[in-house]
Design an enzyme around this catalytic site. Structure first.
Site, PDB file in Angstrom:
ATOM      1  N   ASP A  20       0.851  -1.194   0.000  1.00 56.93           N
ATOM      2  CA  ASP A  20       0.000   0.000   0.000  1.00 56.93           C
ATOM      3  C   ASP A  20       0.889   1.249   0.000  1.00 56.93           C
ATOM      4  O   ASP A  20       2.072   1.179   0.342  1.00 56.93           O
ATOM      5  CB  ASP A  20      -0.870  -0.075   1.272  1.00 56.93           C
ATOM      6  CG  ASP A  20      -1.634   1.192   1.531  1.00 56.93           C
ATOM      7  OD1 ASP A  20      -2.463   1.562   0.699  1.00 56.93           O
ATOM      8  OD2 ASP A  20      -1.377   1.835   2.579  1.00 56.93           O
ATOM      9  N   ASP A  27      -0.197   5.220   0.756  1.00 55.93           N
ATOM     10  CA  ASP A  27      -0.415   6.229   1.806  1.00 55.93           C
ATOM     11  C   ASP A  27      -0.462   5.562   3.181  1.00 55.93           C
ATOM     12  O   ASP A  27      -1.249   4.653   3.410  1.00 55.93           O
ATOM     13  CB  ASP A  27      -1.742   6.962   1.564  1.00 55.93           C
ATOM     14  CG  ASP A  27      -1.732   7.782   0.292  1.00 55.93           C
ATOM     15  OD1 ASP A  27      -0.932   8.720   0.198  1.00 55.93           O
ATOM     16  OD2 ASP A  27      -2.521   7.459  -0.620  1.00 55.93           O
ATOM     17  N   ASP A  41      -1.648  -0.492   5.934  1.00 56.78           N
ATOM     18  CA  ASP A  41      -1.717   0.230   7.208  1.00 56.78           C
ATOM     19  C   ASP A  41      -3.135   0.312   7.740  1.00 56.78           C
ATOM     20  O   ASP A  41      -3.357   0.960   8.765  1.00 56.78           O
ATOM     21  CB  ASP A  41      -1.166   1.663   7.054  1.00 56.78           C
ATOM     22  CG  ASP A  41      -2.080   2.557   6.233  1.00 56.78           C
ATOM     23  OD1 ASP A  41      -2.584   2.087   5.191  1.00 56.78           O
ATOM     24  OD2 ASP A  41      -2.305   3.713   6.629  1.00 56.78           O
TER      25      ASP A  41
HETATM   26  O1  LIG Z   1      -5.881   7.799  -1.153  1.00 58.69           O
HETATM   27  C1  LIG Z   1      -6.300   7.129  -0.176  1.00 58.69           C
HETATM   28  O2  LIG Z   1      -7.460   7.158   0.212  1.00 58.69           O
HETATM   29  C2  LIG Z   1      -5.335   6.240   0.581  1.00 58.69           C
HETATM   30  O3  LIG Z   1      -4.672   5.373  -0.263  1.00 58.69           O
HETATM   31  P1  LIG Z   1      -3.900   4.049   0.232  1.00 58.69           P
HETATM   32  O4  LIG Z   1      -4.725   2.929  -0.329  1.00 58.69           O
HETATM   33  O5  LIG Z   1      -2.542   4.194  -0.434  1.00 58.69           O
HETATM   34  O6  LIG Z   1      -3.793   4.037   1.715  1.00 58.69           O
HETATM   35 MG   LIG Z   2      -2.904   3.206   3.382  1.00 58.22          MG
END
Ligand SMILES: O=C(O)COP(=O)(O)O
Ligand SMILES: [Mg+2]
Length: 223
Positions: free
Chosen positions: A10, A12, A174
Site C-alpha cells: 500500500d 499512503d 496500514d
Molecule cells: O488515497 C487514499 O485514500 C489512501 O490510499 P492508500 O490505499 O494508499 O492508503
Molecule cells: Mg494506506
C-alpha cells in the site's frame, strides 16, 4: 508466513506519510469553495478510501448534509485535482525502514506491486518523486479497477498481473481496508503500526503480522 513469492504494498500510510499533502490540497479546495477547513487529525481519520471519499467526508464534516455535499462534489473534485497535483509529494516523506525493507524483499526475489486507493496518476508521480518507482513491477490506483480496497478485486487482479497465486502474495498495508481486501482475496496480510487506519490502533484489525517498520518484514518471512 511461509512460501511468500510476491508482495503488494500500500502507498499512503504504509510507504509515504502523505498527510501533509492531503492537508494542503484538501484545505486549499475547501477555501476555494468557501467551506470550513478540516484539522489534520480529522483528515487522518478520513484518508484511505480514495480521493472522492475524502472530499465528500470533508464537505460533510464542514456541516453540509448528504445532498448538499453531493451538489458541490463535481466542483470540489475539479479543484482538488488541481491542488493535489501541486501538493503531491511536497509535504510528505518516506517512512523510516521502507527503502531498506523494499531492497531486502527484492533481494529475496519477491515480485513487488503497489496497490493504492489514490488515483493512479498521483500514485505514479509520488512513487517517482520519492525514488520508490523502480521497486515496483506493477502499480495500480483507486481508479484502475471497477472497485477499490476493501474490495478484493484490486488484489486479485494484481496477483494475476504478477502471475503469483494470492496464497503466496503478501499484502502489506496500514489499514482495515488493506486487511479486509487481503482476507477476501486469500492473501496473507501484514500491517504497519504507524499509518492511518481511521485513527484507530492497527492491532485491533485481524492480520497475520504487525510491523513497526517495513524492514522488519524479511526476517518474518519463512522460506
Ligand atoms: O488515497 C487514499 O485514500 C489512501 O490510499 P492508500 O490505499 O494508499 O492508503
Ligand atoms: Mg494506506
Amino acid at each position: 508466513m511461509r512460501g511468500i513469492r510476491a508482495a503488494i504494498v500500500d502507498l499512503d500510510g504504509t510507504m509515504v506519510d502523505t498527510l501533509g499533502d492531503f492537508d494542503a490540497a484538501l484545505n486549499a479546495t475547501l477555501r476555494e469553495l468557501g467551506r470550513p477547513a478540516v484539522a489534520r487529525a480529522d483528515i487522518e481519520r478520513m484518508v484511505g478510501k480514495g480521493s472522492m471519499h475524502l472530499i465528500r467526508a470533508a464537505l460533510r464534516h464542514g456541516g453540509l448534509d448528504e445532498a448538499g455535499a453531493q451538489a458541490r462534489l463535481d466542483e470540489a473534485w475539479a479543484s482538488y485535482q488541481r491542488h493535489y497535483a501541486v501538493a503531491n509529494g511536497a509535504h510528505s516523506a518516506v517512512y523510516p525502514g521502507v527503502v531498506e525493507g523494499l531492497h531486502a524483499l527484492q533481494g529475496r526475489g519477491l515480485a513487488l506491486a503497489c496497490v493504492t486507493n489514490k488515483p493512479l496518476a498521483f500514485a505514479r508521480d509520488l512513487l517517482h518523486a520519492k525514488g520508490l518507482a523502480p521497486f515496483f513491477a506493477q502499480v495500480f490506483g483507486g481508479d484502475s479497477f471497477a472497485r477499490s480496497k476493501p474490495d478484493p478485486l484490486p488484489l486479485i487482479e494484481t496477483c494475476r498481473a504478477l502471475a503469483v497465486a494470492p496464497a503466496h502474495t503478501l499484502m502489506v498495508g496500514d489499514s482495515q481496508n488493506d486487511a479486509l481486501a487481503a482476507r477476501a482475496a486469500g492473501c496473507p496480510v501484514a500491517l504497519v503500526s504507524y499509518g492511518y487506519n481511521r485513527g484507530e490502533p492497527v492491532r485491533g484489525v485481524d492480520a497475520d503480522a504487525y510491523l513497526d517498520r517495513l524492514d522488519e518484514l524479511p526476517a518474518r518471512l519463512l522460506p
